[in-house]
Design a protein around this motif. Sequence first.
Motif, short mmCIF file in Angstrom:
data_model
loop_
_atom_site.label_atom_id
_atom_site.label_comp_id
_atom_site.label_asym_id
_atom_site.label_seq_id
_atom_site.Cartn_x
_atom_site.Cartn_y
_atom_site.Cartn_z
N ARG A 136 -1.20 4.61 -0.37
CA ARG A 136 -1.12 3.13 -0.20
C ARG A 136 -0.06 2.33 -0.70
NH1 ARG A 136 -5.69 5.49 0.11
NH2 ARG A 136 -7.40 4.65 1.22
N LEU A 137 0.64 2.54 -1.51
CA LEU A 137 2.04 2.37 -1.99
C LEU A 137 2.99 2.48 -0.91
CD1 LEU A 137 2.07 2.88 -5.81
CD2 LEU A 137 1.45 0.66 -4.60
N ASP A 138 2.99 3.98 -0.26
CA ASP A 138 3.76 4.38 0.58
C ASP A 138 3.53 3.39 1.90
OD1 ASP A 138 4.85 6.15 -0.86
OD2 ASP A 138 3.55 7.80 0.03
N LEU A 139 2.24 3.21 2.25
CA LEU A 139 2.12 2.37 3.43
C LEU A 139 2.51 0.84 3.19
CD1 LEU A 139 0.25 1.69 6.13
CD2 LEU A 139 -1.50 0.91 4.62
N ALA A 140 2.73 0.14 2.13
CA ALA A 140 3.22 -1.09 1.75
C ALA A 140 4.81 -1.05 1.90
CB ALA A 140 2.82 -1.43 0.30
N ARG A 141 5.29 0.21 1.35
CA ARG A 141 6.78 0.42 1.61
C ARG A 141 7.14 0.48 3.01
NH1 ARG A 141 5.64 4.25 -2.92
NH2 ARG A 141 6.56 3.32 -4.73
N GLU A 142 6.47 1.03 3.72
CA GLU A 142 6.84 1.16 5.20
C GLU A 142 6.58 0.01 5.89
OE1 GLU A 142 4.37 3.16 8.97
OE2 GLU A 142 3.59 3.92 7.14
N TYR A 143 5.81 -0.96 5.44
CA TYR A 143 5.70 -2.19 6.32
C TYR A 143 6.21 -3.43 5.51
CZ TYR A 143 2.48 -0.38 9.83
OH TYR A 143 2.02 0.27 10.93
N GLY A 144 6.78 -3.10 4.32
CA GLY A 144 7.49 -4.42 3.43
C GLY A 144 6.72 -5.18 2.91
N THR A 145 5.64 -4.76 2.56
CA THR A 145 4.61 -5.76 2.09
C THR A 145 4.47 -5.55 0.56
OG1 THR A 145 2.38 -4.52 2.03
CG2 THR A 145 3.21 -5.47 4.21
N GLY A 146 3.88 -6.40 -0.21
CA GLY A 146 3.59 -6.08 -1.53
C GLY A 146 2.09 -6.01 -1.80
N VAL A 147 1.67 -5.69 -2.91
CA VAL A 147 0.09 -5.38 -3.05
C VAL A 147 -0.33 -6.33 -4.30
CG1 VAL A 147 0.56 -2.78 -2.67
CG2 VAL A 147 0.89 -3.70 -4.96
N ALA A 148 -1.70 -6.33 -4.16
CA ALA A 148 -2.42 -7.07 -5.24
C ALA A 148 -3.77 -6.14 -5.52
CB ALA A 148 -3.14 -8.25 -4.55
N ILE A 149 -3.76 -6.11 -6.94
CA ILE A 149 -4.69 -4.90 -7.75
C ILE A 149 -5.75 -5.76 -7.89
CG2 ILE A 149 -4.99 -3.60 -9.41
CD1 ILE A 149 -1.82 -3.12 -9.39
N TRP A 150 -7.07 -5.51 -7.46
CA TRP A 150 -8.31 -6.01 -7.81
C TRP A 150 -9.11 -4.79 -8.62
CZ3 TRP A 150 -10.44 -10.81 -8.38
CH2 TRP A 150 -11.59 -10.90 -8.95
#
Length: 394
Positions: free
Chosen positions: A367-381
């Motif tokens: 999922r972090l790789d997916l965020a890197r691919e699209y240039g997004t950040g992440v929010a952890i719940w």
Amino acid sequence: MKCIITIIQVLLMSSLCICTLSPPADKKSQKGVKPQEGTRKNNVLDRKLVVETPYVKDVLKYHATYHQDISIRNFKNTVLGYVTPWNNKGYDVAKTWAPKFNYISPVWLQIKRQTPNIYIVSGLHDVDHGWMKTVRQKGMDTNLKILPRLLFENWQPSDLKAFFMEPTSMTEQKALIEEVKKVCRQWMFDGIVLEIMSQIGKYIDKSVKFIQQFGLEMTEDDLSLILVYPPFRGYPSDEFFIQAFNEIYPYVHAVSVMTYDFSNPQKPGPNAPLYWMRLCIEKLIGKEENPSKRAKILLGLNFYGNSYTANGGGPIVGTEYIELLKNAKANQVLTYNNNTAENYIEVRTSQGTKKIFFPTLYSIQKRLDLAREYGTGVAIWELGQGLDYFYDLF
């Protein structure tokens, strides 16, 4: 007769000796797994723990270990972590791994309309200034900001109508914004995470202009506004949210998309399939190659899991997950599903067989790789629900 009595006595003594010499079976010692904890010289990547199908014994052994240098960031994009008052471990996680985060959002605040043009922020009794000071100090290098979540809670239909529909609605909205800014200044918050869209029902289409104005005024006061956003689920309202995102994102610092809770006890399955998370991103960004737009998306990552039985089930946190894994064989592996990019395992317990979906190092890395691919950040719940070695990936 004496002979018979003697034989019985011998048998009883033998039985007692066997009981004395054979202690009760210890599930943990049978596994041969001795849990470790604390810092290590190498992170989970270097220790080859990020694998597609990890062994149960490795999760049990290493889940509470982590890299000694918590200042190193392996994920360079924006990271927000939620903390809740009902999970105290989250407060400790925020302090320990503060350099890994850009934003910490304690789930503290609610706002209500008391009378016309008078708004009250509740939940301030949960604010911990000592904790805030420590977190900021430890997150100094990333300029970490603390943005409590603000929830529109228990608004009456008459309040919503006055806020969104009446001729005086602009005055009402201005009063709310001013109250929030005042609370931020008084309590030394860096802004807020606003959760409104799931609370206001039929007035959802009226919320866009309010959020735009809210974002503008917060920015003018050097305060941050992050908006909680629903994921794509195939509902008729989804098209509205896709269009609304284009109108909202320039006015807010980020949008925290709730890409979790894909399944439930009525429909058991993966927590957040990777293909669905990808779809949620693509629906919001469209065909635009707009890095600033993409960077404002915070892809939701669940650090909790679900345990399902034939009769239902529900969410579990890391401590519960570890206890459940102790029912599995040490050499059993966590099955990986290529389609969903999630691991699961079935274990037999005293309550029956349970099928457990819980994040692994490998599923989080995907999922972090997916965020890197699209240039997004992440929010952890949410922080404190997961396992300690997860934070090596961030």
